[in-house]
Write an enzyme that holds these catalytic residues in place. Sequence first.
Site, PDB file in Angstrom:
ATOM      1  N   LEU A  91       0.855  -1.206   0.000  1.00 52.12           N
ATOM      2  CA  LEU A  91       0.000   0.000   0.000  1.00 52.12           C
ATOM      3  C   LEU A  91       0.891   1.256   0.000  1.00 52.12           C
ATOM      4  O   LEU A  91       1.034   1.945   1.013  1.00 52.12           O
ATOM      5  CB  LEU A  91      -0.938  -0.022   1.216  1.00 52.12           C
ATOM      6  CG  LEU A  91      -2.062  -1.066   1.166  1.00 52.12           C
ATOM      7  CD1 LEU A  91      -2.818  -1.117   2.492  1.00 52.12           C
ATOM      8  CD2 LEU A  91      -3.040  -0.793   0.018  1.00 52.12           C
ATOM      9  N   HIS A  92       1.468   1.531  -1.159  1.00 53.50           N
ATOM     10  CA  HIS A  92       2.445   2.631  -1.260  1.00 53.50           C
ATOM     11  C   HIS A  92       1.860   3.981  -0.853  1.00 53.50           C
ATOM     12  O   HIS A  92       2.431   4.716  -0.046  1.00 53.50           O
ATOM     13  CB  HIS A  92       2.961   2.726  -2.696  1.00 53.50           C
ATOM     14  CG  HIS A  92       3.753   1.531  -3.118  1.00 53.50           C
ATOM     15  ND1 HIS A  92       5.020   1.298  -2.677  1.00 53.50           N
ATOM     16  CD2 HIS A  92       3.430   0.489  -3.928  1.00 53.50           C
ATOM     17  CE1 HIS A  92       5.477   0.168  -3.202  1.00 53.50           C
ATOM     18  NE2 HIS A  92       4.523  -0.333  -3.967  1.00 53.50           N
ATOM     19  N   ASP A  93       0.712   4.321  -1.462  1.00 54.83           N
ATOM     20  CA  ASP A  93       0.180   5.677  -1.246  1.00 54.83           C
ATOM     21  C   ASP A  93      -0.276   5.894   0.201  1.00 54.83           C
ATOM     22  O   ASP A  93      -0.272   7.026   0.698  1.00 54.83           O
ATOM     23  CB  ASP A  93      -0.982   5.933  -2.213  1.00 54.83           C
ATOM     24  CG  ASP A  93      -0.506   5.901  -3.656  1.00 54.83           C
ATOM     25  OD1 ASP A  93       0.691   6.144  -3.891  1.00 54.83           O
ATOM     26  OD2 ASP A  93      -1.332   5.639  -4.535  1.00 54.83           O
ATOM     27  N   CYS A 130       1.315   5.117   2.738  1.00 53.05           N
ATOM     28  CA  CYS A 130       2.464   5.588   3.540  1.00 53.05           C
ATOM     29  C   CYS A 130       2.543   7.117   3.491  1.00 53.05           C
ATOM     30  O   CYS A 130       2.904   7.750   4.493  1.00 53.05           O
ATOM     31  CB  CYS A 130       3.769   4.996   3.018  1.00 53.05           C
ATOM     32  SG  CYS A 130       3.837   3.215   3.212  1.00 53.05           S
TER      33      CYS A 130
END
Length: 304
Positions: free
Chosen positions: A236-238, A240
């Site tokens: 879940l990159h975004d 972060c």
Amino acid sequence: MKNIILDCDIGVDDASALIMLLKNQQKVRLSLVSTVAGNSKIENVCNNTIFILRNFATRWVSVAVGASKPLYGERKLDASDVHGEGGLGGLKVEKQSDAKFTTEVAEEKIYKILSSSKRKITLVAIGPLTNIALLIKKHPEIVKKIAKIIIMGGSISGIGNITPFAEYNFAWDVDAAKSVVESGLKIYLSPIENANNMPVCDDEILASLKDAEHAEILKKIFLNLQDGSVPFGFALHDSCAAAFLLKPNLFKTLKCDIKINDDKKDKRYGQCFCEIHKKGKNLVFVPKNYQKVKNFILKTTFGG
Ligand code: BDR
Ligand code: CA
């Protein structure tokens, strides 16, 4: 209360970031959600944004339609293999026919909000950087009104997820990424390593979803995803970037210079490196404790 503008290409992890911000509308004032093609084509991104707002916003936020292709050339990259045909995993979002968008294109609407605001505003950019690059190109003086820009993109060490070297958001529009990184804006970068080091699994999502009001919608978006760039689960990159905005103390921030390879003939085209040193002009942030950041993301996105 922090004033922010979110620029996104919703997208599964963008949806998580937006939900996290919407659940904290008492802490952060979202002045605008601007959209950019990236994970999916712009029509899907806009439709998905309106859908998430309709279901999760306690206060309506205006939406601006942004770039459908990179600064130069046509849209080459698409992430439907990771984010699903429409961009929201297994959820088929009906056309939000009565959806209202602002009349200005994204960069002009962002400009209007920034220039009329008495206080500086923070930008959170979690898609390709095309809208932000256009904003700076057309209105260079506006950087004075931007407190900082939190960007999900690139990497610290030069690893990629769309090629072995390039990260998706930066690769989607390398020229835009380079111009924003070199603009003199105060950049806080969330690199690909952050989420790669704490992928979330279906079991963790299901455990967090117990009391969630929109459990059925969330299950369709977030379960059974395949992300080829991590060995298990989904990165879940975004989320972060949203976590850093909401709880900066969970992260340590390092000074660095961000380098982007824009040599089209090089196989490393789009590659990003952060050279970490005390005199660096930009900042990169990493979790102090990965499990704590992951718990915060799970609780804020899926918790009741
Ligand atoms: C980034 O690319 C997109 O697919 C995700 O939404 C995220 O913003 C990760 O490389
Ligand atoms: Ca994104």
